[in-house]
Design an enzyme around this catalytic site. Structure first.
Site, PDB file in Angstrom:
ATOM      1  N   GLU A 236       1.569   0.525   1.780  1.00 20.64           N
ATOM      2  CA  GLU A 236       0.325   0.101   1.124  1.00 20.64           C
ATOM      3  C   GLU A 236       0.573  -0.791  -0.105  1.00 20.64           C
ATOM      4  O   GLU A 236       0.262  -0.425  -1.236  1.00 20.64           O
ATOM      5  CB  GLU A 236      -0.515   1.324   0.772  1.00 20.64           C
ATOM      6  N   GLU A 339       0.340   4.598   9.964  1.00 22.33           N
ATOM      7  CA  GLU A 339      -0.188   5.802   9.306  1.00 22.33           C
ATOM      8  C   GLU A 339      -1.686   5.911   9.469  1.00 22.33           C
ATOM      9  O   GLU A 339      -2.421   4.933   9.340  1.00 22.33           O
ATOM     10  CB  GLU A 339       0.143   5.800   7.812  1.00 22.33           C
TER      11      GLU A 339
END
Length: 491
Positions: A236, A339
């Protein structure tokens, strides 16, 4: 759910299309020859029923007739083939492993069997973090603070619980399982911060040191007998999180890959390790792909691009079509779902059906847009949705109630199993279309030539539907809020 029950649910004789490859899987376009079927076995999970990956019958094909308007139909063209499957699996985090070793031995055995055993859902992808993520009881690194030369590097922390659990999973899993890792943040000093949390940036003077850190990690894990398929550059990279995080613009990630990580892997003899960029949501994925893959010197080091499902959207569905744009623009690069989990843990919602349907819809739509592999987040969390050292509690497919020494199977576990149990590494996706939008479907041909279709019913109503493939058809029925896997074979 008792061990005897989960074994009874999953110990079905999966004789069609489930032969597991024992070789390393390279994701590349290939043509898979299909064995023309004359029957189909149906496995079903549905809301408000006892059906959980249950064998609900076998049906014969007949010569197909022209479908009429109003028929609920699924059309499969096995001659139109797309991406090859790398695998489907989940992550073993510090949190998962800390919980695992608080369970009794028989419950540890049950958990391993549920994910990796022959009568489980047979995961073939495994992700972990490079040092700490938020899911664990503490924040840590593999070096002493300020050690730019990495002289103190060791993975002793992982030897407590994470590495032993990973080893146990790898030992139990099919030999085609692939293992990869992602960092949440460089050590604090490399960002010029007092801690690894709440964002910050990797300082240019530490680019080489940080690239060397990945090498040290790979070497340390492989010395422990864990083959490393690859790494993602940064979990991220556009999010300033309350937990371990680090921000890279597209240009910064491109330059780190091009000038440091890629060349360092080459220099250290790790060119066979796969590097995945982005590792964030679908919303901004096209920009990241354009920036990195549009630069030939950077693109040559990248296997593909990873993504999550946490983006915000205002329409009826997530931004699946952004994945199609990446494949259209860069067809030689691979897509990897790295994810996803359901946030906002509530122990009254273990059986909350929309959580499972989020998995089903994402997997069908991600695969149909070219995704080569799909990785869930924590495979195990406790009765509080943790441990998580910043209180970011979430759902997992299986939870452990440590007060009762029990495993709690959520519907998400079974939805994942409808894909991972039947669609094996090396399978090739084929063209699949539906005639009504309350059904969603995807199909793959496994390496043994057997066709598999997953069908998702997102309505409350049960429907009859007809499958059409190679001039043959058969009529089936799916319950409301149900998912089915169709495994085609020869009687």
């Amino acid at each position: 759910m008792k061990k005897t029950l989960i074994s009874a649910i999953l110990a079905t004789n999966f004789i069609f299309g489930c032969t597991s490859s024992k070789q390393q899987i390279l994701v590349e376009h290939s043509h898979q020859k299909m064995i023309t079927p004359n029957s189909v076995s149906v496995f079903t999970t549905a809301k408000n029923t006892d059906l959980r990956l249950s064998n609900t019958g076998s049906y014969s094909f007949e010569k197909s007739k022209q479908p009429t308007e109003g028929n609920v139909s699924i059309f499969i063209n096995p001659d139109k083939q797309y991406q090859t499957l790398l695998g489907i699996g989940g992550a073993i985090t510090d949190a998962s492993s800390e919980i695992f070793y608080q369970l009794s031995k028989d419950k540890q055995e049950e958990l391993m069997n549920a994910y990796y055993g022959e009568d489980g859902i047979d995961y073939t992808l495994l992700r972990t973090s490079i040092h700490s993520s938020d899911f664990g009881s503490e924040s840590y690194t593999y070096i002493e603070e300020g050690d730019k030369e990495l002289k103190t590097f060791n993975i002793d922390h992982d030897r407590k619980t994470k590495l032993p659990m990973i080893k146990e999973a790898m030992k139990r899993a099919d030999k085609s399982i692939q293992f990869y890792a992602s960092p949440w943040s460089p050590p604090a000093f490399m960002k010029g911060k007092k801690d690894m949390l709440k964002g910050g940036k990797l300082k240019p003077e530490f680019y080489q040191s940080w690239a060397n850190y990945y090498v040290k990690f790979i070497e340390a894990y492989e010395n422990e007998g864990i083959p490393v398929w690859g790494v993602t550059i940064q979990n991220e990279p556009m999010a300033v999180q309350t937990w371990e995080s680090c921000v890279y613009t597209a240009e910064e990630e491109r330059d780190f890959l091009k000038n440091y990580l890629g060349p360092t892997f080459e220099k250290e003899g790790l060119s066979d390790k796969n590097i995945v960029v982005w590792d964030h949501n679908r919303d901004l994925i096209v920009n990241r792909a354009n920036t990195i893959f549009g630069d030939p010197e950077a693109a040559k080091y990248a296997w593909g691009i990873g993504f999550h499902w946490y983006e915000n959207w205002t329409g009826s569905e997530p931004m699946f079509d952004n994945l199609s744009k990446v494949k259209e623009n860069f067809p030689s690069k691979n897509l990897l779902f790295t994810e996803g989990c359901n946030e906002g843990f509530d122990d009254q919602k273990y059986q909350y059906w929309p959580n499972a349907e989020r998995y089903g819809r994402s997997m069908v739509n991600d695969f149909n847009r070219g995704t080569a592999g799909w990785t869930d987040w924590n495979i195990l969390l406790d009765q509080n949705g943790g441990p998580n050292h910043v209180g970011n509690f979430c759902f997992a497919p299986i939870h452990a109630d440590l007060n009762k020494n029990e495993l709690i199977y959520t519907p998400s576990y079974f939805y994942l199993g409808h894909f991972s149990k039947f669609i094996r590494p090396g399978a090739v996706r084929v063209s699949t279309a539906v005639s009504y939008d309350f059904l969603e479907a995807t199909s793959f041909i496994n390496k043994d030539g057997r066709l598999v279709t997953v069908v998702l019913n997102t309505s409350d109503e049960a429907y009859d539907y007809t499958i059409y493939v190679k001039g043959q058809s058969t009529k089936l029925s799916i319950p409301g809020r149900g998912i089915q896997t169709l495994v085609y074979g020869k009687k």
